[in-house]
Design an enzyme around this catalytic site. Structure first.
Site, PDB file in Angstrom:
ATOM      1  CG  HIS A  19      -1.645   1.271   1.464  1.00  0.00           C
ATOM      2  ND1 HIS A  19      -2.945   1.486   1.048  1.00  0.00           N
ATOM      3  CD2 HIS A  19      -1.264   2.415   2.083  1.00  0.00           C
ATOM      4  CE1 HIS A  19      -3.331   2.706   1.397  1.00  0.00           C
ATOM      5  NE2 HIS A  19      -2.314   3.295   2.025  1.00  0.00           N
ATOM      6  CD  GLU A  20       1.998   3.333   3.666  1.00  0.00           C
ATOM      7  OE1 GLU A  20       2.204   4.444   3.115  1.00  0.00           O
ATOM      8  OE2 GLU A  20       0.995   3.104   4.360  1.00  0.00           O
TER       9      GLU A  20
ATOM     10  CG  HIS B 114       0.184   6.238  -0.552  1.00  0.00           C
ATOM     11  ND1 HIS B 114      -0.894   6.948  -1.027  1.00  0.00           N
ATOM     12  CD2 HIS B 114      -0.227   5.657   0.614  1.00  0.00           C
ATOM     13  CE1 HIS B 114      -1.921   6.805  -0.198  1.00  0.00           C
ATOM     14  NE2 HIS B 114      -1.544   6.020   0.797  1.00  0.00           N
TER      15      HIS B 114
ATOM     16  CD  GLU C 127      -4.603   6.665   2.569  1.00  0.00           C
ATOM     17  OE1 GLU C 127      -4.497   5.429   2.726  1.00  0.00           O
ATOM     18  OE2 GLU C 127      -3.635   7.437   2.656  1.00  0.00           O
TER      19      GLU C 127
END
Length: 301
Positions: free
Chosen positions: A131-132, A135, A199
């Site tokens: 997930h990071e 980003h 997100e």
């Protein structure tokens, strides 16, 4: 609606809001001055954001010697995502959480708390790291810097109106006062909406990187549960950085409130479960091998 399309629409709304506020206060010249000043301030913050944020949370760098399993995991995820491997940091904090920072994929870092590494499974940690990385890959740091620039410029215009009390609305003080109050408020609402949109997109891309949306869904639920019971002292001291974490480290939101930096966890989980069904992901999956073990077939091979 596609996450990128929604983000583009929200950024267009922010631009329109800025232009409208600038015209109301001082016409095009005043708006341009405010934008230049706000852009300069945010450019400085963007250039140094990674070092500043990591320092605020007392993050310590790790490598293949000090944290071999985490380092290997991030390297493999980055390889599978087709992007440069970011620097890896650990934060000595019992609350499970993580964030990414950096101005672009070539100058980025991911940070995980000790609570994340100790309290979540190997699969869940990998999903959070994915997930990071999403980003970083999606240039979300740049997107949020741009929105912060517009939000800052709008607030600056409101301050100009308060200080000088003149402009195109000098003959209509009610309209001027309304702009001073409502324009920064509307900018904050749009800024938070963009944050929530990013997100959702990072959840989607992160799930694709790690190969199983259900790992991320499980991680979000567990982090949310721990976050409501375990304080994050550094985040409490620096609430402006809360939007960077995968789950709000300060408190939980029951729904996607206007001023919430994060979508409601149950909404994110539902979206991931829908994605898992579309991908045909089984409810039970083979564990991710740790460093030194043979990898399973698929995205980790």
């Amino acid at each position: 609606m596609n996450g990128y399309v929604k983000t583009a629409m929200l950024m267009a709304a922010m631009t329109a809001l800025f232009l409208g506020a600038g015209y109301a206060v001082a016409g095009a010249s005043g708006a341009l001055i405010a934008l230049v000043i706000a852009a300069g301030m945010n450019a400085m913050a963007w250039w140094n954001s990674d070092k500043a944020v990591l320092r605020l949370h007392n993050a310590r760098p790790v490598d293949a010697t000090t944290a071999p399993e985490l380092q290997e995991m991030v390297l493999r995820l980055a390889r599978d995502a087709g992007m440069p491997a970011p620097k890896v940091y650990i934060i000595d904090q019992d609350q499970p959480n993580a964030f990414a920072t950096g101005r672009n994929p070539d100058n980025a870092a991911v940070a995980a708390t000790t609570g994340l590494l100790q309290r979540l499974s190997n699969e869940e940690v990998a999903a959070v790291m994915a997930h990071e990385l999403a980003h970083i890959k999606n240039y979300d740091t740049l997107i949020m810097t741009i929105t912060a620039t517009f939000a800052g410029a709008i607030s600056m215009l409101a301050n100009f109106a308060l200080i000088f009390g003149r402009g195109r609305n000098q003959s209509n003080p009610i309209a001027l006062i309304a702009m001073m109050i409502l324009a920064p408020l509307a900018a904050a609402v749009v800024q938070m909406a963009i944050s929530r949109s990013r997100e959702y997109e990072a959840d989607k891309v992160g799930a694709e990187i790690c190969g199983n949306p259900l790992w991320l869904a499980s991680a979000l639920q567990r982090i949310q549960g721990f976050a409501t019971r375990i304080d994050n002292d550094s985040a409490e001291r620096n609430p402006a950085t809360a939007h960077m974490f995968i789950i709000n480290p300060l408190h939980a939101f029951k729904r996607d409130k206007l001023f919430s930096t994060h979508p409601a966890t149950e909404n994110r989980v539902a979206a991931l479960e829908k994605l898992a069904a579309e991908m045909g992901t089984p409810r039970r999956s083979t564990a991710i091998p740790r460093a030194g073990q043979s990898s399973r077939p698929g995205p980790w091979s």
